[in-house]
Motif scaffolding. Structure first.
Motif, short mmCIF file in Angstrom:
data_model
loop_
_atom_site.label_atom_id
_atom_site.label_comp_id
_atom_site.label_asym_id
_atom_site.label_seq_id
_atom_site.Cartn_x
_atom_site.Cartn_y
_atom_site.Cartn_z
N ARG A 78 0.84 -1.19 0.00
CA ARG A 78 0.00 0.00 0.00
C ARG A 78 0.88 1.25 0.00
O ARG A 78 0.48 2.32 -0.48
CB ARG A 78 -0.90 -0.04 1.24
N HIS A 79 2.10 1.13 0.52
CA HIS A 79 3.05 2.25 0.56
C HIS A 79 3.76 2.48 -0.77
O HIS A 79 4.42 3.50 -0.93
CB HIS A 79 4.11 2.02 1.64
N PRO A 81 2.95 3.35 -3.93
CA PRO A 81 2.77 4.60 -4.71
C PRO A 81 3.47 5.81 -4.08
O PRO A 81 4.10 6.60 -4.79
CB PRO A 81 1.25 4.80 -4.73
N LEU A 82 3.40 5.95 -2.76
CA LEU A 82 4.09 7.05 -2.10
C LEU A 82 5.61 6.88 -2.20
O LEU A 82 6.35 7.86 -2.39
CB LEU A 82 3.67 7.17 -0.63
N PHE A 83 6.07 5.64 -2.06
CA PHE A 83 7.49 5.34 -2.19
C PHE A 83 7.98 5.76 -3.58
O PHE A 83 9.03 6.38 -3.72
CB PHE A 83 7.72 3.84 -1.94
N GLY A 85 6.59 8.00 -5.46
CA GLY A 85 6.55 9.46 -5.48
C GLY A 85 7.79 10.08 -4.87
O GLY A 85 8.33 11.07 -5.38
N VAL A 86 8.26 9.50 -3.77
CA VAL A 86 9.49 9.99 -3.13
C VAL A 86 10.64 9.90 -4.12
O VAL A 86 11.43 10.84 -4.28
CB VAL A 86 9.81 9.18 -1.85
N ASN A 127 10.78 9.57 3.06
CA ASN A 127 10.25 8.25 3.41
C ASN A 127 9.76 8.18 4.84
O ASN A 127 8.71 7.62 5.12
CB ASN A 127 11.30 7.15 3.15
N PHE A 130 6.49 10.70 5.01
CA PHE A 130 5.32 10.54 4.16
C PHE A 130 4.98 9.09 3.78
O PHE A 130 3.83 8.81 3.46
CB PHE A 130 5.48 11.36 2.88
N VAL A 131 5.95 8.21 3.78
CA VAL A 131 5.70 6.84 3.33
C VAL A 131 5.55 5.86 4.48
O VAL A 131 4.51 5.24 4.65
CB VAL A 131 6.80 6.35 2.35
N ARG A 133 5.40 6.24 7.88
CA ARG A 133 5.18 6.99 9.11
C ARG A 133 5.00 6.03 10.27
O ARG A 133 4.10 5.20 10.26
CB ARG A 133 3.97 7.90 9.00
#
Length: 134
Positions: A78-79, A81-83, A85-86, A127, A130-131, A133
């Motif tokens: 689930r992380h 997409p944010l990963f 993005g980072v 990370n 935002f990823v 946390r």
């Protein structure tokens, strides 16, 4: 008692430092992989922006599992997409830095080496905030 459970019982100040040092250790392995991919792409004749993109893509695939599991104790996809993005942000900062260093007549292979630490620090900050946390 698991390592993660023991770590959670430490004060936040110590826990954050321990996680940062694990990040540096795992990041060293990930960075060696990514830098080797970057230099290999340059050796194959790619422009530094394309070489950085290829190395970033390969690095993200390699890094997600190692960083998530060994540093932040999470491999929840689930992380992802944010990963990703980072690493888009880190890539953009890296290419901007390579461009500026190139204008200063610093060769891309050396520029990439000089940008490793600043990009690693940016990656850890993004990370951890935002990823993964915790």
């Amino acid at each position: 008692m698991s390592f993660e459970r023991i770590t959670r019982q430490l004060p936040e100040r110590i826990r954050s430092r321990r996680r940062f040092f694990r990040f540096l250790l795992v990041g060293g392995i990930n960075t060696a992989f990514g830098y080797a991919a970057f230099v290999a792409c340059l050796w194959l004749g790619m422009h530094y922006a394309i070489a950085a993109a290829a190395a970033t893509i390969l690095g993200v695939l390699f890094n997600f599992h190692s960083t998530g599991k060994l540093v932040f104790s999470s491999t929840n996809y689930r992380h992802l997409p944010l990963f990703l993005g980072v690493y888009v942000v880190v890539y953009l900062v890296n290419v901007l830095g390579l461009s500026l260093l190139s204008m200063a007549k610093i060769p891309p292979w050396l520029g990439g080496l000089l940008l490793i630490l600043p990009c690693a620090m940016l990656s850890y900050f993004l990370n951890s905030r935002f990823v993964f946390r915790t």
